[in-house]
Motif scaffolding. Sequence first.
Motif, PDB file in Angstrom:
ATOM      1  N   GLU A 104       0.810  -1.227   0.000  1.00 16.76           N
ATOM      2  CA  GLU A 104       0.000   0.000   0.000  1.00 16.76           C
ATOM      3  C   GLU A 104       0.844   1.279   0.000  1.00 16.76           C
ATOM      4  OE1 GLU A 104      -3.701   2.036   2.450  1.00 16.76           O
ATOM      5  OE2 GLU A 104      -2.661   0.318   3.320  1.00 16.76           O
ATOM      6  N   GLU A 105       1.958   1.282   0.714  1.00 15.15           N
ATOM      7  CA  GLU A 105       2.797   2.481   0.807  1.00 15.15           C
ATOM      8  C   GLU A 105       3.391   2.896  -0.529  1.00 15.15           C
ATOM      9  OE1 GLU A 105       2.715   0.358   4.686  1.00 15.15           O
ATOM     10  OE2 GLU A 105       3.262  -0.273   2.679  1.00 15.15           O
ATOM     11  N   LEU A 106       3.411   2.012  -1.503  1.00 14.51           N
ATOM     12  CA  LEU A 106       3.994   2.309  -2.813  1.00 14.51           C
ATOM     13  C   LEU A 106       2.935   2.668  -3.853  1.00 14.51           C
ATOM     14  CD1 LEU A 106       6.671  -0.531  -2.953  1.00 14.51           C
ATOM     15  CD2 LEU A 106       6.904   1.793  -2.055  1.00 14.51           C
ATOM     16  N   GLN A 107       1.690   2.772  -3.427  1.00 11.37           N
ATOM     17  CA  GLN A 107       0.596   3.053  -4.357  1.00 11.37           C
ATOM     18  C   GLN A 107       0.174   4.511  -4.277  1.00 11.37           C
ATOM     19  OE1 GLN A 107      -2.238   0.177  -2.911  1.00 11.37           O
ATOM     20  NE2 GLN A 107      -1.469  -1.421  -4.273  1.00 11.37           N
ATOM     21  N   GLN A 108      -0.454   4.963  -5.359  1.00  8.98           N
ATOM     22  CA  GLN A 108      -1.044   6.292  -5.344  1.00  8.98           C
ATOM     23  C   GLN A 108      -2.513   6.173  -4.958  1.00  8.98           C
ATOM     24  OE1 GLN A 108      -3.345   5.736  -7.782  1.00  8.98           O
ATOM     25  NE2 GLN A 108      -2.644   6.775  -9.639  1.00  8.98           N
ATOM     26  N   GLN A 109      -3.246   7.273  -5.016  1.00 11.88           N
ATOM     27  CA  GLN A 109      -4.606   7.314  -4.471  1.00 11.88           C
ATOM     28  C   GLN A 109      -5.600   6.392  -5.162  1.00 11.88           C
ATOM     29  OE1 GLN A 109      -3.104   9.706  -6.193  1.00 11.88           O
ATOM     30  NE2 GLN A 109      -4.495  10.461  -7.768  1.00 11.88           N
ATOM     31  N   ASN A 110      -5.327   5.954  -6.388  1.00 13.58           N
ATOM     32  CA  ASN A 110      -6.240   5.058  -7.102  1.00 13.58           C
ATOM     33  C   ASN A 110      -5.856   3.585  -6.980  1.00 13.58           C
ATOM     34  OD1 ASN A 110      -7.931   7.157  -8.155  1.00 13.58           O
ATOM     35  ND2 ASN A 110      -6.262   7.661  -9.550  1.00 13.58           N
ATOM     36  N   GLY A 111      -4.840   3.291  -6.184  1.00 13.21           N
ATOM     37  CA  GLY A 111      -4.439   1.906  -5.969  1.00 13.21           C
ATOM     38  C   GLY A 111      -3.410   1.378  -6.953  1.00 13.21           C
ATOM     39  N   PHE A 112      -2.928   2.246  -7.846  1.00 13.14           N
ATOM     40  CA  PHE A 112      -1.879   1.845  -8.789  1.00 13.14           C
ATOM     41  C   PHE A 112      -0.513   2.101  -8.153  1.00 13.14           C
ATOM     42  CE2 PHE A 112      -5.228   3.663 -11.751  1.00 13.14           C
ATOM     43  CZ  PHE A 112      -5.829   2.440 -11.978  1.00 13.14           C
ATOM     44  N   VAL A 113       0.506   1.347  -8.593  1.00 16.56           N
ATOM     45  CA  VAL A 113       1.867   1.618  -8.138  1.00 16.56           C
ATOM     46  C   VAL A 113       2.225   3.036  -8.588  1.00 16.56           C
ATOM     47  CG1 VAL A 113       4.291   0.930  -8.253  1.00 16.56           C
ATOM     48  CG2 VAL A 113       2.502  -0.823  -8.274  1.00 16.56           C
ATOM     49  N   HIS A 114       2.755   3.827  -7.677  1.00 17.58           N
ATOM     50  CA  HIS A 114       3.090   5.223  -7.963  1.00 17.58           C
ATOM     51  C   HIS A 114       4.116   5.305  -9.087  1.00 17.58           C
ATOM     52  CE1 HIS A 114       4.566   9.292  -7.394  1.00 17.58           C
ATOM     53  NE2 HIS A 114       3.470   9.518  -6.669  1.00 17.58           N
ATOM     54  N   GLY A 115       3.928   6.258  -9.974  1.00 21.77           N
ATOM     55  CA  GLY A 115       4.850   6.434 -11.092  1.00 21.77           C
ATOM     56  C   GLY A 115       6.280   6.675 -10.654  1.00 21.77           C
ATOM     57  N   GLY A 116       6.467   7.288  -9.494  1.00 21.61           N
ATOM     58  CA  GLY A 116       7.816   7.499  -8.977  1.00 21.61           C
ATOM     59  C   GLY A 116       8.512   6.199  -8.623  1.00 21.61           C
ATOM     60  N   VAL A 117       7.752   5.217  -8.189  1.00 22.49           N
ATOM     61  CA  VAL A 117       8.324   3.900  -7.884  1.00 22.49           C
ATOM     62  C   VAL A 117       8.755   3.216  -9.180  1.00 22.49           C
ATOM     63  CG1 VAL A 117       7.882   1.624  -6.862  1.00 22.49           C
ATOM     64  CG2 VAL A 117       7.004   3.699  -5.743  1.00 22.49           C
ATOM     65  N   LEU A 118       7.928   3.339 -10.222  1.00 22.61           N
ATOM     66  CA  LEU A 118       8.308   2.785 -11.526  1.00 22.61           C
ATOM     67  C   LEU A 118       9.568   3.473 -12.044  1.00 22.61           C
ATOM     68  CD1 LEU A 118       5.202   1.896 -11.370  1.00 22.61           C
ATOM     69  CD2 LEU A 118       5.387   1.763 -13.829  1.00 22.61           C
ATOM     70  N   ALA A 119       9.633   4.799 -11.909  1.00 21.01           N
ATOM     71  CA  ALA A 119      10.812   5.537 -12.368  1.00 21.01           C
ATOM     72  C   ALA A 119      12.053   5.123 -11.587  1.00 21.01           C
ATOM     73  CB  ALA A 119      10.569   7.039 -12.255  1.00 21.01           C
ATOM     74  N   TYR A 120      11.910   4.962 -10.278  1.00 17.44           N
ATOM     75  CA  TYR A 120      13.027   4.484  -9.462  1.00 17.44           C
ATOM     76  C   TYR A 120      13.527   3.125  -9.964  1.00 17.44           C
ATOM     77  CZ  TYR A 120      15.039   1.435  -6.014  1.00 17.44           C
ATOM     78  OH  TYR A 120      15.832   0.488  -5.418  1.00 17.44           O
ATOM     79  N   ALA A 121      12.584   2.196 -10.190  1.00 17.50           N
ATOM     80  CA  ALA A 121      12.956   0.846 -10.629  1.00 17.50           C
ATOM     81  C   ALA A 121      13.653   0.892 -11.984  1.00 17.50           C
ATOM     82  CB  ALA A 121      11.728  -0.053 -10.684  1.00 17.50           C
ATOM     83  N   ALA A 122      13.152   1.726 -12.885  1.00 16.43           N
ATOM     84  CA  ALA A 122      13.789   1.864 -14.196  1.00 16.43           C
ATOM     85  C   ALA A 122      15.200   2.429 -14.048  1.00 16.43           C
ATOM     86  CB  ALA A 122      12.942   2.763 -15.098  1.00 16.43           C
ATOM     87  N   ASP A 123      15.342   3.514 -13.310  1.00 19.15           N
ATOM     88  CA  ASP A 123      16.638   4.166 -13.131  1.00 19.15           C
ATOM     89  C   ASP A 123      17.657   3.203 -12.537  1.00 19.15           C
ATOM     90  OD1 ASP A 123      18.731   5.998 -12.726  1.00 19.15           O
ATOM     91  OD2 ASP A 123      17.781   6.903 -10.983  1.00 19.15           O
ATOM     92  N   ASN A 124      17.285   2.524 -11.459  1.00 22.24           N
ATOM     93  CA  ASN A 124      18.256   1.643 -10.815  1.00 22.24           C
ATOM     94  C   ASN A 124      18.589   0.416 -11.660  1.00 22.24           C
ATOM     95  OD1 ASN A 124      18.982   3.119  -8.602  1.00 22.24           O
ATOM     96  ND2 ASN A 124      18.328   1.597  -7.129  1.00 22.24           N
ATOM     97  N   SER A 125      17.610  -0.176 -12.314  1.00 26.63           N
ATOM     98  CA  SER A 125      17.929  -1.346 -13.135  1.00 26.63           C
ATOM     99  C   SER A 125      18.786  -0.942 -14.335  1.00 26.63           C
ATOM    100  CB  SER A 125      16.662  -2.079 -13.572  1.00 26.63           C
ATOM    101  OG  SER A 125      15.853  -1.269 -14.387  1.00 26.63           O
ATOM    102  N   ILE A 126      18.520   0.227 -14.898  1.00 24.39           N
ATOM    103  CA  ILE A 126      19.340   0.749 -15.996  1.00 24.39           C
ATOM    104  C   ILE A 126      20.785   0.934 -15.530  1.00 24.39           C
ATOM    105  CG2 ILE A 126      19.778   2.895 -17.288  1.00 24.39           C
ATOM    106  CD1 ILE A 126      16.690   3.012 -17.748  1.00 24.39           C
ATOM    107  N   THR A 127      20.960   1.527 -14.373  1.00 21.77           N
ATOM    108  CA  THR A 127      22.310   1.786 -13.864  1.00 21.77           C
ATOM    109  C   THR A 127      23.037   0.486 -13.522  1.00 21.77           C
ATOM    110  OG1 THR A 127      21.545   3.902 -13.008  1.00 21.77           O
ATOM    111  CG2 THR A 127      23.628   3.093 -12.164  1.00 21.77           C
ATOM    112  N   PHE A 128      22.334  -0.461 -12.917  1.00 23.58           N
ATOM    113  CA  PHE A 128      22.961  -1.750 -12.603  1.00 23.58           C
ATOM    114  C   PHE A 128      23.358  -2.492 -13.877  1.00 23.58           C
ATOM    115  CE2 PHE A 128      21.701  -1.059  -8.302  1.00 23.58           C
ATOM    116  CZ  PHE A 128      22.527  -1.865  -7.541  1.00 23.58           C
ATOM    117  N   ALA A 129      22.500  -2.490 -14.881  1.00 22.65           N
ATOM    118  CA  ALA A 129      22.845  -3.157 -16.143  1.00 22.65           C
ATOM    119  C   ALA A 129      24.093  -2.533 -16.757  1.00 22.65           C
ATOM    120  CB  ALA A 129      21.672  -3.099 -17.113  1.00 22.65           C
ATOM    121  N   ALA A 130      24.146  -1.208 -16.771  1.00 21.86           N
ATOM    122  CA  ALA A 130      25.316  -0.518 -17.323  1.00 21.86           C
ATOM    123  C   ALA A 130      26.572  -0.845 -16.527  1.00 21.86           C
ATOM    124  CB  ALA A 130      25.081   0.984 -17.348  1.00 21.86           C
TER     125      ALA A 130
END
Length: 130
Positions: A35-61
Amino acid sequence: MAQKVLEAQPFSRLVRARVTRFGEGAATLEIGVREELQQQNGFVHGGVLAYAADNSITFAAGTTLGPAVLTSGFSIQYVRPATGVALVARAVVVHSGRRQAVVRCELFAVSDEGTETLCAIAQGTVLSTA
């Protein structure tokens, strides 16, 4: 080793991210949805998706450039809202030179049954700081 680096990041500990693949120009991060990672409509917050993208991109590189790397920029396109029990970010190096790498990432929402649904696509450039 990659998980230890991730655990050294306070925000990564906050979202409880895990490295589940690391090596050969690729990295996968997984985050359990709560729940702490969701926004008001129950979806995963876009900032969490951006975090996951940024970190996985950096780890792959980091698998091609070495451990001293920083994201110089990335873009993300949200395809559909992320719902389910987990978020998976899979990043693959598209091109790597001596000082920088270009990496593509696909983010999937995982349902209770284990079905993966594409929810975002990201691309970033990572620089070696060594």
